[in-house]
Motif scaffolding. Structure first.
Motif, PDB file in Angstrom:
ATOM      1  N   ALA A 235     -28.229 -20.275  35.010  1.00 40.74           N
ATOM      2  CA  ALA A 235     -28.798 -21.327  35.858  1.00 40.74           C
ATOM      3  C   ALA A 235     -29.154 -20.767  37.229  1.00 40.74           C
ATOM      4  O   ALA A 235     -30.177 -21.141  37.817  1.00 40.74           O
ATOM      5  CB  ALA A 235     -27.812 -22.489  35.989  1.00 40.74           C
ATOM      6  N   ALA A 236     -28.309 -19.850  37.736  1.00 42.33           N
ATOM      7  CA  ALA A 236     -28.586 -19.240  39.034  1.00 42.33           C
ATOM      8  C   ALA A 236     -29.812 -18.328  38.966  1.00 42.33           C
ATOM      9  O   ALA A 236     -30.559 -18.195  39.936  1.00 42.33           O
ATOM     10  CB  ALA A 236     -27.372 -18.437  39.503  1.00 42.33           C
ATOM     11  N   VAL A 237     -30.030 -17.706  37.813  1.00 43.67           N
ATOM     12  CA  VAL A 237     -31.220 -16.871  37.628  1.00 43.67           C
ATOM     13  C   VAL A 237     -32.476 -17.736  37.665  1.00 43.67           C
ATOM     14  O   VAL A 237     -33.504 -17.350  38.205  1.00 43.67           O
ATOM     15  CB  VAL A 237     -31.136 -16.110  36.286  1.00 43.67           C
ATOM     16  CG1 VAL A 237     -32.470 -15.459  35.940  1.00 43.67           C
ATOM     17  CG2 VAL A 237     -30.038 -15.066  36.338  1.00 43.67           C
ATOM     18  N   GLY A 238     -32.389 -18.940  37.085  1.00 40.35           N
ATOM     19  CA  GLY A 238     -33.525 -19.850  37.067  1.00 40.35           C
ATOM     20  C   GLY A 238     -34.402 -19.628  35.854  1.00 40.35           C
ATOM     21  O   GLY A 238     -34.300 -18.611  35.155  1.00 40.35           O
ATOM     22  N   THR A 239     -35.260 -20.575  35.582  1.00 35.74           N
ATOM     23  CA  THR A 239     -36.107 -20.514  34.390  1.00 35.74           C
ATOM     24  C   THR A 239     -37.518 -20.019  34.689  1.00 35.74           C
ATOM     25  O   THR A 239     -38.329 -19.881  33.775  1.00 35.74           O
ATOM     26  CB  THR A 239     -36.200 -21.907  33.745  1.00 35.74           C
ATOM     27  OG1 THR A 239     -36.647 -22.861  34.726  1.00 35.74           O
ATOM     28  CG2 THR A 239     -34.846 -22.343  33.200  1.00 35.74           C
ATOM     29  N   ASP A 240     -37.809 -19.720  35.951  1.00 30.33           N
ATOM     30  CA  ASP A 240     -39.127 -19.178  36.303  1.00 30.33           C
ATOM     31  C   ASP A 240     -39.063 -17.666  36.145  1.00 30.33           C
ATOM     32  O   ASP A 240     -38.843 -16.922  37.106  1.00 30.33           O
ATOM     33  CB  ASP A 240     -39.492 -19.560  37.738  1.00 30.33           C
ATOM     34  CG  ASP A 240     -40.961 -19.311  38.041  1.00 30.33           C
ATOM     35  OD1 ASP A 240     -41.644 -18.712  37.188  1.00 30.33           O
ATOM     36  OD2 ASP A 240     -41.419 -19.692  39.139  1.00 30.33           O
ATOM     37  N   ILE A 241     -39.255 -17.197  34.903  1.00 29.44           N
ATOM     38  CA  ILE A 241     -38.981 -15.793  34.588  1.00 29.44           C
ATOM     39  C   ILE A 241     -40.210 -15.054  34.070  1.00 29.44           C
ATOM     40  O   ILE A 241     -40.096 -13.920  33.606  1.00 29.44           O
ATOM     41  CB  ILE A 241     -37.858 -15.688  33.524  1.00 29.44           C
ATOM     42  CG1 ILE A 241     -38.242 -16.448  32.255  1.00 29.44           C
ATOM     43  CG2 ILE A 241     -36.553 -16.200  34.078  1.00 29.44           C
ATOM     44  CD1 ILE A 241     -37.234 -16.330  31.131  1.00 29.44           C
ATOM     45  N   SER A 242     -41.362 -15.659  34.177  1.00 29.35           N
ATOM     46  CA  SER A 242     -42.547 -15.049  33.564  1.00 29.35           C
ATOM     47  C   SER A 242     -43.458 -14.357  34.560  1.00 29.35           C
ATOM     48  O   SER A 242     -44.398 -13.667  34.158  1.00 29.35           O
ATOM     49  CB  SER A 242     -43.351 -16.118  32.809  1.00 29.35           C
ATOM     50  OG  SER A 242     -43.726 -17.158  33.700  1.00 29.35           O
TER      51      SER A 242
ATOM     52  N   PRO B  99     -21.836 -29.884  24.385  1.00 28.26           N
ATOM     53  CA  PRO B  99     -23.142 -29.625  24.997  1.00 28.26           C
ATOM     54  C   PRO B  99     -23.500 -30.700  26.008  1.00 28.26           C
ATOM     55  O   PRO B  99     -23.114 -31.865  25.865  1.00 28.26           O
ATOM     56  CB  PRO B  99     -24.100 -29.662  23.810  1.00 28.26           C
ATOM     57  CG  PRO B  99     -23.440 -30.592  22.830  1.00 28.26           C
ATOM     58  CD  PRO B  99     -21.952 -30.410  23.006  1.00 28.26           C
ATOM     59  N   THR B 100     -24.234 -30.284  27.046  1.00 25.36           N
ATOM     60  CA  THR B 100     -24.785 -31.271  27.978  1.00 25.36           C
ATOM     61  C   THR B 100     -26.266 -31.448  27.661  1.00 25.36           C
ATOM     62  O   THR B 100     -26.901 -30.584  27.042  1.00 25.36           O
ATOM     63  CB  THR B 100     -24.640 -30.801  29.440  1.00 25.36           C
ATOM     64  OG1 THR B 100     -25.479 -29.644  29.646  1.00 25.36           O
ATOM     65  CG2 THR B 100     -23.190 -30.443  29.755  1.00 25.36           C
ATOM     66  N   ALA B 101     -26.804 -32.574  28.088  1.00 21.69           N
ATOM     67  CA  ALA B 101     -28.234 -32.839  27.836  1.00 21.69           C
ATOM     68  C   ALA B 101     -29.098 -31.768  28.484  1.00 21.69           C
ATOM     69  O   ALA B 101     -30.118 -31.340  27.919  1.00 21.69           O
ATOM     70  CB  ALA B 101     -28.598 -34.225  28.376  1.00 21.69           C
ATOM     71  N   GLU B 102     -28.679 -31.306  29.677  1.00 23.76           N
ATOM     72  CA  GLU B 102     -29.453 -30.275  30.379  1.00 23.76           C
ATOM     73  C   GLU B 102     -29.450 -28.970  29.584  1.00 23.76           C
ATOM     74  O   GLU B 102     -30.497 -28.321  29.433  1.00 23.76           O
ATOM     75  CB  GLU B 102     -28.865 -30.031  31.766  1.00 23.76           C
ATOM     76  CG  GLU B 102     -29.623 -28.962  32.546  1.00 23.76           C
ATOM     77  CD  GLU B 102     -28.824 -28.379  33.698  1.00 23.76           C
ATOM     78  OE1 GLU B 102     -29.459 -27.824  34.604  1.00 23.76           O
ATOM     79  OE2 GLU B 102     -27.571 -28.455  33.674  1.00 23.76           O
ATOM     80  N   GLN B 103     -28.302 -28.560  29.070  1.00 22.36           N
ATOM     81  CA  GLN B 103     -28.225 -27.325  28.301  1.00 22.36           C
ATOM     82  C   GLN B 103     -29.136 -27.374  27.086  1.00 22.36           C
ATOM     83  O   GLN B 103     -29.874 -26.429  26.804  1.00 22.36           O
ATOM     84  CB  GLN B 103     -26.776 -27.070  27.875  1.00 22.36           C
ATOM     85  CG  GLN B 103     -25.856 -26.673  29.024  1.00 22.36           C
ATOM     86  CD  GLN B 103     -24.390 -26.696  28.627  1.00 22.36           C
ATOM     87  OE1 GLN B 103     -24.021 -27.228  27.576  1.00 22.36           O
ATOM     88  NE2 GLN B 103     -23.548 -26.142  29.478  1.00 22.36           N
ATOM     89  N   VAL B 104     -29.092 -28.484  26.374  1.00 25.92           N
ATOM     90  CA  VAL B 104     -29.935 -28.627  25.181  1.00 25.92           C
ATOM     91  C   VAL B 104     -31.406 -28.573  25.555  1.00 25.92           C
ATOM     92  O   VAL B 104     -32.213 -27.864  24.929  1.00 25.92           O
ATOM     93  CB  VAL B 104     -29.607 -29.940  24.444  1.00 25.92           C
ATOM     94  CG1 VAL B 104     -30.589 -30.172  23.299  1.00 25.92           C
ATOM     95  CG2 VAL B 104     -28.171 -29.913  23.923  1.00 25.92           C
ATOM     96  N   GLN B 105     -31.771 -29.294  26.599  1.00 27.84           N
ATOM     97  CA  GLN B 105     -33.182 -29.343  27.011  1.00 27.84           C
ATOM     98  C   GLN B 105     -33.683 -27.962  27.434  1.00 27.84           C
ATOM     99  O   GLN B 105     -34.766 -27.526  27.024  1.00 27.84           O
ATOM    100  CB  GLN B 105     -33.352 -30.344  28.168  1.00 27.84           C
ATOM    101  CG  GLN B 105     -34.783 -30.438  28.672  1.00 27.84           C
ATOM    102  CD  GLN B 105     -34.894 -31.320  29.907  1.00 27.84           C
ATOM    103  OE1 GLN B 105     -33.892 -31.714  30.493  1.00 27.84           O
ATOM    104  NE2 GLN B 105     -36.116 -31.623  30.323  1.00 27.84           N
TER     105      GLN B 105
END
Length: 688
Positions: free
Chosen positions: A509-516, A547-553
């Motif tokens: 989560a700290a790394v973030g999902t903007d990885i492209s 699981p949390t909803a955020e993790q699944v999403q």
């Protein structure tokens, strides 16, 4: 469990210490983004000067200009700086040769594989081969009669040896062609002579020799055999690991640097010993359990030898207080700083990088060991603890320390209370897993800001390498546990699994999902490996992870976004494990609906074969027990009908796999296909 993640070994040398992927390609863009483009022409002109002082000046200027400056490095590459410096290796003046080697060394380290490949293609090995026997002969004279050699002459030779060895180390990782050529140089006796005379040589040069040998013994059969079958070599390596000596003259910051290098040297020797094991008799090393008695006692303390948060703060302080580097126009020919000239802040940053790289090296060695996890008591001396317990020794204090370790990174279960304390995990959990979970947590300098370079690329490169190497270790630990110990080793309570999963998720989560974006390749690598760790943890504690909803999403979005087949398989595996928490009915419905969307004929575009097989296998595993609370989703969602519709598409996908080229995948595909048909028949037979 479907096809398991591969136990991928880490590369020994970071491809690029000063990454440049954030920059646009082409000489024009390099010139536009470099603040020193006007200095290139004078350097190239002086490189060919008849005056030796000007040639030396040009070689030194290259090192000063490229420091943490990928734009200028690219610009110099476009002007054939590599070819010019290789020509200077045959210069008539020794100091020019030494400085040219220093600049080539720095280009290797900062520029990575592309520059190394260019050097190899321009035949840098021809002059390097001639240097090896010359250096050996000179060193033998120095060691035999140290008083007869002036100190400045010794220093010159030691620095030159360091440069040559480092270039050879970097070249050996460029390609198999380069490695095979280096194998022919007979480097092992040369490199081992530095290790054997380590008490009489500069630690930096000896460490470079160890680094080169470490790389050359990495899955390189000719060199491995040459080292492992020589009893003197293996005894020397074992003695080097067990030695705790550091230079007696060192004090203050110099002592800190010496301690860091001494630690790095011992870690490298551990890595070499593991690379060449098993070691045959009559070597004394053959009588030792390397993992238990040598490698782990040496490497485990290294994992806790540095706090990454404190190291980042120290690096930021040094960056903010950097002294200005002498400007090119102010460098006189008489008082030219050497190519290794560094300011106080640069020396502090280099010392920090040495400590960080030592941790990374320790992690690389442990990664290979964790791929075949030994008995739990091997890690952290579990057998001794068991003996103490049998003798009635009070271990309350030790347990308290173990809990403190976990709490330092906020990984305990939220609902834990003194009245409901769970059993302590095995010793290796505290001695290895907990430090690894600290090392995966990113800091402010771990990755470049989005769209711009890091304020200090070498520190960023070292930190991100540590995070990735620590994830590799964790990946192999939990893959080994889930496959070799039946999935649920005794002593690992559900709270342990939730602790690990949450810590890894927090890091991602700290790394973030903007990885492209350009320059963010390391962020992407964190996610690629991280989902494998989540899958491994999920397999060990299947049904215990809430699981949390955020993790699944996020995992669903990541699975859709990634184009890497292996990463897609691992993400589906992680989702499968989360779907099997009995009470998480809503999360189960979301995950299973997504997995069904990957099946034919509904998947558009069609799902690649390997992820498709993983999705089918996951659905079978999830709904193999109709008594679980979430099975209501299977019945109400009419999943059986969807599976029936997918059978023909699955069959076609399996038939498309070439038996000869991908035999393992074809066998697995046929197994999953048969399991799918059998599962459909089973569910129909239930009549639910």
């Amino acid at each position: 469990m479907g096809k398991s993640q591969k136990k991928r070994s880490m590369r020994r040398h970071n491809p690029m210490r000063v990454p440049d992927s954030h920059l646009p390609h082409g000489l024009a863009s390099a010139s536009a983004s470099s603040s020193k483009s006007e200095a290139i022409l004078p350097i190239m002109q002086k490189m060919e000067s008849v005056d030796a002082a000007e040639r030396k000046w040009a070689c030194v200027a290259v090192s000063n200009l490229i420091q943490n400056d990928p734009s200028t490095r690219r610009l110099l590459q476009g002007k054939n700086i590599v070819g010019a410096l290789i020509t200077r290796l045959s210069d008539s003046e020794e100091e020019v040769v030494v400085e040219a080697a220093g600049s080539l060394r720095n280009l290797c380290i900062d520029g990575g594989f592309d520059i190394c490949a260019e050097m190899y293609n321009k035949n840098i090995l021809a002059p390097l081969k001639t240097f090896v026997p010359k250096i050996s002969g000179t060193l033998s004279q120095f060691l035999a009669s140290p008083k007869d050699a002036p100190e400045n002459a010794q220093k010159l030779v030691y620095e030159f040896a360091d440069n040559v060895i480092t270039i050879l180390w970097c070249l050996s990782e460029t390609s198999n062609k380069a490695l095979n050529a280096i194998n022919q140089i007979s480097l092992v006796p040369f490199l081992m002579s530095f290790l054997a005379s380590r008490d009489n040589l500069p630690l930096s040069t000896v460490t470079s020799a160890a680094q080169c040998l470490y790389v050359l013994t990495d899955e390189n059969r000719p060199i491995i055999e040459e080292v492992r079958t020589n009893a003197e070599y293996t005894a020397c390596l074992l003695a080097a690991v067990r030695s705790t000596d550091t230079p007696a003259k060192a004090n203050g910051k110099e002592k800190d640097t010496s301690d860091a290098r001494a630690s790095a040297f011992r870690v490298l020797c551990c890595g070499i010993l593991r690379n060449i094991s098993p070691i045959p008799p009559p070597s004394i090393a053959a009588t030792v359990d390397l993992d238990r008695d040598v490698v782990l006692p040496t490497l485990e303390p290294v994992l806790t030898s540095i706090d990454l948060g404190e190291a980042t703060q120290a690096a930021q302080h040094a960056i903010e207080n950097q002294e200005s580097i002498p400007q090119l126009e102010n460098l006189s020919l008489k008082n030219t700083p050497k190519s290794d000239h560094k300011t106080t802040s640069e020396l502090e940053l280099e010392r920090l990088e040495t400590r960080l790289r030592t941790v990374q090296l320790a992690l690389e060695t442990l990664t290979g060991m964790c791929a075949t996890l030994p008995d739990p008591e091997v890690f952290g001396g579990g057998s001794e603890a068991d003996a103490d317990a049998a003798d009635g020794v009070d271990e309350e204090n030790e347990d308290d320390e173990a809990m403190d370790d976990a709490q330092d990174i906020d990984m305990t279960a939220e609902d834990a209370s003194p009245a409901t304390q769970t059993p302590q995990p095995p010793a290796f959990f505290t001695s290895l897993v907990t430090p690894l979970l600290r090392l995966v947590q990113p800091t402010a300098l771990s990755f470049p800001p989005l769209g711009s370079p890091s304020p200090h690329p070498p520190t960023t490169s070292a930190l991100s390498s540590i995070h990735i190497s620590a994830l590799e270790c964790l990946n192999n630990i939990f893959l080994s546990l889930s496959t070799s110990l039946g999935g649920r080793p005794s002593g690992l309570a559900p709270e342990n699994g939730r602790m690990v999963f949450d810590a890894v998720w927090r890091a991602l989560a700290a790394v973030g999902t903007d990885i492209s974006g350009p320059g963010q390749e390391r962020r992407k690598e964190m996610w690629d490996i991280g989902v494998g760790v989540l899958w491994g943890v999920g397999n060990v504690w299947k049904g215990a992870l809430v699981p949390t909803a955020e993790q699944v999403q996020v995992l669903v979005q990541f699975c859709n976004a990634t184009t890497d087949i292996s990463t897609k398989v691992k993400t589906i595996g992680a989702l499968e494990c989360l779907a099997q928490h009995p009470e998480s009915v809503d999360a189960n419905a979301t995950i299973s609906s997504y997995l069904l969307s990957l099946l034919p004929p509904s998947a558009t575009p069609p799902t690649p074969t390997e992820p498709l097989l993983q999705a089918v296998s996951a659905l079978i595993d999830i709904y193999s027990d109709e008594t679980l609370p979430y099975d209501v989703n299977f019945r109400q969602g009419r999943y059986l009908d969807a599976l029936v519709r997918s059978v023909e598409g699955v069959r076609k996908a399996v038939r498309s796999v070439d038996r000869k080229k991908e035999r393992e995948l074809r066998v697995r595909g046929e197994e999953v296909r048969d399991n799918l048909v059998a599962f459909i028949q089973y569910r129909r037979g239930l009549g639910l």
